[in-house]
Design a protein around this motif. Structure first.
Motif: not given
Length: 440
Positions: A356-364
């Motif tokens: 999830l820490t890596v995938l958080a970049v995908c949110v914005p």
């Protein structure tokens, strides 16, 4: 007391159209948040009760069927929004052809899943794939009724409709708590029965719509006399709707292929870890989806043709709001996931935190790309979007094949980030290409 009066008077001074829009968005937001919570709790219960390996097998099988399901209807629900946005009541001439199109594409999709389960799927996945076949019918029913409700701008009905799936699936997950001996096959049967109920519920509504029973909003009263216009052929419908169908098909491949490849290249446990993280991201992605797909899309099709000034005003404000909210949500995700994931899913799912820490970049990135792509609506734009989505999907597959054997679920997360970034760049490139004078 004065403050409350002031707030009420401020809302009262808003134009009636603004108050209606805020009310509709608020209801959709509440329904979306509740649906996301139900989906999240369902996922947590399934993960805890089934364990990483069995949950990974179920999640990868469900992802496989979900990726193929949009072939049924093949973009027709999305194309209806474009047709009615441009033609208004004249769009009813497409309904008879639509029924034949839906029937043929659905039979083809069911056959494809059945053949793959026997020819290409691993032996342990075959029973689940066959049990999950009705998901195709449920997905089609949800998509068609959702488009009908958007065209009629029945936002409260839309809010209720979008809660039925996560609420029903939650009941299936709760059954695992009551009867611990139940397994993934029971969950597959439960999800499929729910889909069959949806299809049975949607069928009479769709047949009524095919007979002209739609209550179209935003195009004036229903004409008293039948409108001129011959019903197009299926070939004509295919020539205009194929781009919408490819985009609808490519999106789940782009988004969920990592879970499937993890099962094929690495194993069920790793697929289960990544499936949990992806489920969290799916819940977050409901935020821009609610605003653009459930509330704005039918309006954007109408404004793009009949009120361009309003269209571009909504686009610019929406892009700014999406980027700001995406950054905020990503920060919250990074902060809360280290302590929330072990509590909800258990210590055996702690690796989900790193994913999830890596995938958080995908949110914005996803929030902004949703806003940018909202300006690409017509057939020419859709063809470009299909190419962009296809290239991004290929990038995700290539990165997964390279990174999964070495980095496992973290490799899948990196591949997903690369795909999301490439899609945003492509969408912005399309905006500059088709709307150079409007781009700021």
């Amino acid at each position: 007391m004065n403050s409350s009066t002031s707030d009420i008077s401020l809302l009262g001074r808003l134009p009636q159209g603004w108050r209606r829009a805020l009310g509709a968005i608020s209801v959709l937001w509440i329904a979306t948040a509740l649906g996301a919570v139900l989906a999240f709790l369902t996922q947590a219960l399934l993960a805890r009760e089934l364990g990483p390996a069995e949950y990974g097998l179920f999640a990868s099988s469900l992802a496989t069927v979900t990726m193929v399901a949009p072939l049924a209807g093949f973009g027709l629900p999305q194309y209806w929004l474009q047709v009615y946005g441009v033609e208004g009541w004249q769009g009813n001439r497409w309904l008879t052809t639509s029924l034949r199109f839906i029937t043929g594409s659905t039979v083809m999709t069911l056959s494809l899943v059945a053949v793959w389960s026997f020819v290409g799927a691993p032996l342990d996945a075959r029973p689940l794939l066959l049990l999950l076949l009705p998901i195709v019918l449920g997905t089609l029913a949800v998509s068609l009724i959702s488009s009908q409700l958007r065209l009629e701008e029945r936002h409260y009905s839309m809010a209720l409709w979008q809660l039925i799936t996560p609420g029903s699936r939650m009941l299936v997950a709760v059954a695992l708590l009551i009867v611990p001996s139940l397994d993934g096959r029971f969950v597959a049967i439960g999800f499929s029965l729910i889909s069959l109920v949806f299809a049975a519920f949607a069928l009479p509504r769709l047949l009524a719509m095919m007979r002209g029973g739609i209550q179209l909003h935003g195009h004036g009263p229903r004409p008293t006399a039948p409108m001129a216009g011959r019903s197009p052929s299926v070939a004509r419908l295919w020539s205009l709707a194929w781009a919408y169908g490819l985009e609808a098909t490519l999106y789940p491949i782009f988004f969920q292929i990592s879970t499937v490849l993890l099962k094929y290249l690495n194993g069920n446990a790793q697929a289960g870890i990544f499936g949990i993280a992806l489920g969290v991201m799916m819940a977050i992605y409901l935020i821009p989806s609610t605003v653009y797909q459930k509330f704005l899309l039918s309006k954007l099709h109408r404004w793009a043709v009949h009120d361009p000034r309003k269209f571009w005003k909504v686009y610019r404000h929406g892009a700014i709001a999406m980027l700001a909210s995406g950054v905020l949500v990503a920060l919250v995700l990074v902060v809360v996931s280290p302590w929330l994931v072990p509590i909800i899913f258990g210590e055996k799912y702690r690796p989900v935190v790193h994913v999830l820490t890596v995938l958080a970049v995908c949110v914005p990135v996803r929030f902004l790309s949703t806003a940018v792509s909202s300006a690409l609506l017509n057939e020419q734009h859709m063809r470009y979007r299909v190419v962009a989505m296809g290239l991004s999907a290929v990038m995700v597959v290539v990165f997964n094949v390279i990174l999964i054997p070495r980095y496992h679920e973290m490799g899948a997360a990196i591949a997903t980030v690369a795909g999301e970034v490439s899609l945003l760049v492509a969408m912005y490139g399309g905006l500059r290409r088709f709307h150079a004078r409007r781009t700021v």
